[in-house]
Structures are given as C-alpha cells and as structure tokens.
Design a protein around this motif. Structure first.
Motif, PDB file in Angstrom:
ATOM      1  N   SER A  51       0.829  -1.210   0.000  1.00 58.51           N
ATOM      2  CA  SER A  51       0.000   0.000   0.000  1.00 58.51           C
ATOM      3  C   SER A  51       0.867   1.265   0.000  1.00 58.51           C
ATOM      4  N   ALA A  52       1.947   1.236   0.773  1.00 59.31           N
ATOM      5  CA  ALA A  52       2.831   2.400   0.859  1.00 59.31           C
ATOM      6  C   ALA A  52       3.491   2.691  -0.482  1.00 59.31           C
ATOM      7  N   VAL A  53       3.968   1.650  -1.148  1.00 62.94           N
ATOM      8  CA  VAL A  53       4.633   1.843  -2.438  1.00 62.94           C
ATOM      9  C   VAL A  53       3.631   2.338  -3.483  1.00 62.94           C
ATOM     10  N   GLU A  54       2.422   1.822  -3.451  1.00 61.86           N
ATOM     11  CA  GLU A  54       1.391   2.299  -4.378  1.00 61.86           C
ATOM     12  C   GLU A  54       1.069   3.769  -4.121  1.00 61.86           C
ATOM     13  N   LYS A  55       1.052   4.165  -2.848  1.00 64.84           N
ATOM     14  CA  LYS A  55       0.808   5.564  -2.508  1.00 64.84           C
ATOM     15  C   LYS A  55       1.906   6.454  -3.083  1.00 64.84           C
ATOM     16  N   VAL A  56       3.152   6.020  -2.960  1.00 66.55           N
ATOM     17  CA  VAL A  56       4.269   6.793  -3.512  1.00 66.55           C
ATOM     18  C   VAL A  56       4.123   6.936  -5.023  1.00 66.55           C
ATOM     19  N   ALA A  57       3.798   5.842  -5.691  1.00 68.39           N
ATOM     20  CA  ALA A  57       3.642   5.878  -7.143  1.00 68.39           C
ATOM     21  C   ALA A  57       2.517   6.823  -7.555  1.00 68.39           C
ATOM     22  N   ASP A  58       1.427   6.811  -6.817  1.00 68.21           N
ATOM     23  CA  ASP A  58       0.285   7.678  -7.130  1.00 68.21           C
ATOM     24  C   ASP A  58       0.598   9.148  -6.899  1.00 68.21           C
ATOM     25  N   GLU A  59       1.331   9.458  -5.825  1.00 74.93           N
ATOM     26  CA  GLU A  59       1.534  10.856  -5.438  1.00 74.93           C
ATOM     27  C   GLU A  59       2.807  11.486  -5.994  1.00 74.93           C
ATOM     28  N   LEU A  60       3.838  10.682  -6.220  1.00 71.23           N
ATOM     29  CA  LEU A  60       5.107  11.232  -6.685  1.00 71.23           C
ATOM     30  C   LEU A  60       5.539  10.725  -8.061  1.00 71.23           C
ATOM     31  N   GLY A  61       4.958   9.620  -8.486  1.00 75.66           N
ATOM     32  CA  GLY A  61       5.391   8.992  -9.728  1.00 75.66           C
ATOM     33  C   GLY A  61       6.064   7.660  -9.434  1.00 75.66           C
ATOM     34  N   GLN A  62       6.233   6.856 -10.453  1.00 71.52           N
ATOM     35  CA  GLN A  62       6.757   5.513 -10.276  1.00 71.52           C
ATOM     36  C   GLN A  62       8.157   5.541  -9.661  1.00 71.52           C
ATOM     37  N   PRO A  63       8.344   4.854  -8.529  1.00 70.27           N
ATOM     38  CA  PRO A  63       9.646   4.881  -7.855  1.00 70.27           C
ATOM     39  C   PRO A  63      10.675   4.021  -8.592  1.00 70.27           C
ATOM     40  N   THR A  64      11.830   4.603  -8.868  1.00 71.17           N
ATOM     41  CA  THR A  64      12.919   3.855  -9.508  1.00 71.17           C
ATOM     42  C   THR A  64      14.228   3.946  -8.722  1.00 71.17           C
ATOM     43  N   ILE A  65      14.178   4.574  -7.556  1.00 71.07           N
ATOM     44  CA  ILE A  65      15.319   4.585  -6.634  1.00 71.07           C
ATOM     45  C   ILE A  65      14.804   4.097  -5.282  1.00 71.07           C
ATOM     46  N   LEU A  66      15.485   3.112  -4.722  1.00 65.67           N
ATOM     47  CA  LEU A  66      15.103   2.583  -3.408  1.00 65.67           C
ATOM     48  C   LEU A  66      16.328   2.473  -2.525  1.00 65.67           C
ATOM     49  N   VAL A  67      16.239   3.074  -1.354  1.00 62.46           N
ATOM     50  CA  VAL A  67      17.298   2.950  -0.354  1.00 62.46           C
ATOM     51  C   VAL A  67      16.706   2.255   0.862  1.00 62.46           C
ATOM     52  N   ASN A  68      17.113   1.012   1.074  1.00 65.62           N
ATOM     53  CA  ASN A  68      16.642   0.233   2.218  1.00 65.62           C
ATOM     54  C   ASN A  68      17.542   0.515   3.415  1.00 65.62           C
ATOM     55  N   ASN A  69      17.086   1.422   4.244  1.00 65.65           N
ATOM     56  CA  ASN A  69      17.884   1.872   5.390  1.00 65.65           C
ATOM     57  C   ASN A  69      17.251   1.515   6.733  1.00 65.65           C
ATOM     58  N   ALA A  70      15.971   1.208   6.762  1.00 65.24           N
ATOM     59  CA  ALA A  70      15.274   0.961   8.029  1.00 65.24           C
ATOM     60  C   ALA A  70      15.969  -0.136   8.826  1.00 65.24           C
ATOM     61  N   GLY A  71      16.151   0.126  10.117  1.00 66.10           N
ATOM     62  CA  GLY A  71      16.815  -0.868  10.948  1.00 66.10           C
ATOM     63  C   GLY A  71      16.590  -0.616  12.423  1.00 66.10           C
ATOM     64  N   VAL A  72      16.810  -1.646  13.213  1.00 62.46           N
ATOM     65  CA  VAL A  72      16.691  -1.546  14.663  1.00 62.46           C
ATOM     66  C   VAL A  72      17.845  -2.312  15.304  1.00 62.46           C
ATOM     67  N   LEU A  73      18.100  -2.007  16.549  1.00 60.22           N
ATOM     68  CA  LEU A  73      19.090  -2.733  17.341  1.00 60.22           C
ATOM     69  C   LEU A  73      18.405  -3.453  18.495  1.00 60.22           C
ATOM     70  N   ARG A  74      18.837  -4.660  18.763  1.00 57.87           N
ATOM     71  CA  ARG A  74      18.456  -5.390  19.973  1.00 57.87           C
ATOM     72  C   ARG A  74      19.715  -6.113  20.444  1.00 57.87           C
ATOM     73  N   ASP A  75      20.726  -5.330  20.821  1.00 60.79           N
ATOM     74  CA  ASP A  75      22.040  -5.886  21.134  1.00 60.79           C
ATOM     75  C   ASP A  75      22.037  -6.675  22.440  1.00 60.79           C
ATOM     76  N   ASN A  76      22.776  -7.770  22.431  1.00 58.83           N
ATOM     77  CA  ASN A  76      23.026  -8.542  23.641  1.00 58.83           C
ATOM     78  C   ASN A  76      23.993  -9.669  23.303  1.00 58.83           C
ATOM     79  N   LEU A  77      24.688 -10.152  24.308  1.00 58.94           N
ATOM     80  CA  LEU A  77      25.504 -11.335  24.105  1.00 58.94           C
ATOM     81  C   LEU A  77      24.592 -12.517  23.786  1.00 58.94           C
TER      82      LEU A  77
END
Length: 252
Positions: free
Chosen positions: A71-97
């Motif tokens: 749904s999010a990608v379709e929203k981007v395509a509708d509002e900004l135009g077809q996406p042709t650059i993608l940067v996958n940066n989302a991340g989280v930490l759950r550090d532990n031994l």
C-alpha cells in the motif's frame, strides 16, 4: 549532473542516516518519499526538503508488514510517480551477548532488516523493470564482519550483502543496479544508544572509535548520503553487486 528527475524511496528516513540520504537525494533533484514507522516523525524532513525547493511526502509503514508495504509503495507511485530509486535503510538494534539474546531480539532485527528490505524491493522492482532503469541501495554495516553483542544485527547485515548481490544478478538485464553500503562508526542516535548500553558517554565512545579509524574521525550521516548519491546516479550504471565500506579505512 542530473539528467532525469526520479522518484526515490528511503526507508528509516525520519532521522539519522536515512534523513541525510533523503535530503541529499532531494538536493540531487529527485522527488523523495520519507518512509518510517511513524509518519508524523517524517514530517520535519519533508518540511526541510520543501523549504529547499524540493518535493517530498511522508509515508508511515512497518516495512516488515507485507500488506502495508504494498500500500505504501502504491501511494508513492500515485503521489510522486513511479519509484525507480530505493534505499533500504530501516533498521533496529536489539544488542546482547548470545546467551542473553532472546528469540524476540533475534526475530525483530532479522524481520526489519531482511524481511523489510525484501518486501520493499519486491514491491518497487516492478516499477523499475517496467521503466528499464533502477537503483537499489541496501544499508549493510561493518558489523557484517562480526561484532560482539550483535549476533542478530551482524547476521542481518551480512544477509543484506548476499541479498544485494543476488538482486544485481537477477535485475541487471532490466537496467537495474543493486549495491550495498556498509557504514563504519556513524554518529547517530543508534550509536549513541550503543554507548549508553556499554556505560560510556557518547563523546568517550566517539573518541575511542576515532582512535582506531585511519582517517582519524568518526563518520556522519552525510558521509553515507554522499555515497548513496553516487550509487543512485545516472553515471553509476556499471556499478552493481558491490559492497562499499564507508568506514574511514579498509575493512573486510
């Protein structure tokens, strides 16, 4: 020099590396979707881009949610135009031994980094292959080489490197490149949280890290944004399947 305005999606873009990348891509002339878990948190970055004369929208989505991503990608395509650059940066930490790491610690980190990148890429590649042009950049880490207390994070970041190389093999014939950037020590809220976890002030943590880095300083989000700008450019069409360590010295 920019020859074509593209639509870019940057995940985890409400702060830190993602925010710097989004601002840089907007400066390069692209329309940018600022994607993060909390849409409200994205709005200051949208406003920063708009004040500078750029175009951006805020999109709230959990990148590990299949339906939400589509749904999010379709929203981007509708509002900004077809996406042709993608940067996958989302991340989280759950550090532990390892002996203290819970199953949830493992699952959350692998889900956001790996499942999230898979879902986002699968959704966006359809637009790229149709356009016969695309740029995918996945954010790995020097932790992919192994890092104490980060078995989950290291596994996820190493996995992204294999994912990237496979994307390059599968999508190259469509004019789509896929590369990974592996940052070293970058000054963000995430590294500040790591300092707190091990009982050091952030300044002490940065000083200790800088002493081990050949260029004599720690990195900033803008250092990563510059690298993303190159890899997503028109001129980088013959660079694919690579892992670029942006770490102030040789790694790997």
């Amino acid at each position: 020099m920019l020859t074509t305005t593209r639509t870019a999606i940057v995940t985890g873009a409400a702060r830190g590396i993602g925010a710097a990348v989004a601002v840089r891509l907007a400066g390069d002339g692209h329309a940018v979707a600022i994607v993060d878990l909390d849409e409200t948190a994205c709005k200051p970055i949208v406003e920063t881009i708009e004040r500078a004369g750029g175009t951006a929208i805020a999109v709230g989505v959990d990148v590990s949610d299949e339906t939400g991503v589509q749904s999010a990608v379709e929203k981007v395509a509708d509002e900004l135009g077809q996406p042709t650059i993608l940067v996958n940066n989302a991340g989280v930490l759950r550090d532990n031994l390892l002996y203290k790491m819970t199953t949830d610690d493992w699952d959350v980190v692998l889900s956001v980094h790996l499942r999230g990148s898979f879902l986002m890429t699968r959704a966006v590649q359809a637009y790229m292959t149709t356009a016969r042009w695309g740029r995918i950049v996945n954010l790995s880490s020097t932790s992919a080489l192994g890092n104490r207390g980060q078995a989950n994070y290291a596994a996820a970041k190493a996995g992204l490197q294999g994912f990237t190389k496979t994307l390059a093999l599968e999508l190259g014939k469509f004019g789509v490149t896929a590369n990974a950037i592996a940052p070293g020590f970058i000054e963000t809220e995430m590294t500040a949280a790591t300092a707190a976890r091990i009982g050091m002030s952030f300044d002490e943590f940065k000083s200790a890290a800088a002493a081990e880095i050949p260029v004599g300083r720690t990195g900033t989000p803008d250092d990563i944004a510059h690298a993303v700008s190159f890899l997503t450019s028109e001129g980088a069409g013959f660079v694919s399947g690579q892992v670029l360590y942006v770490a102030g010295g040789p790694r790997g």
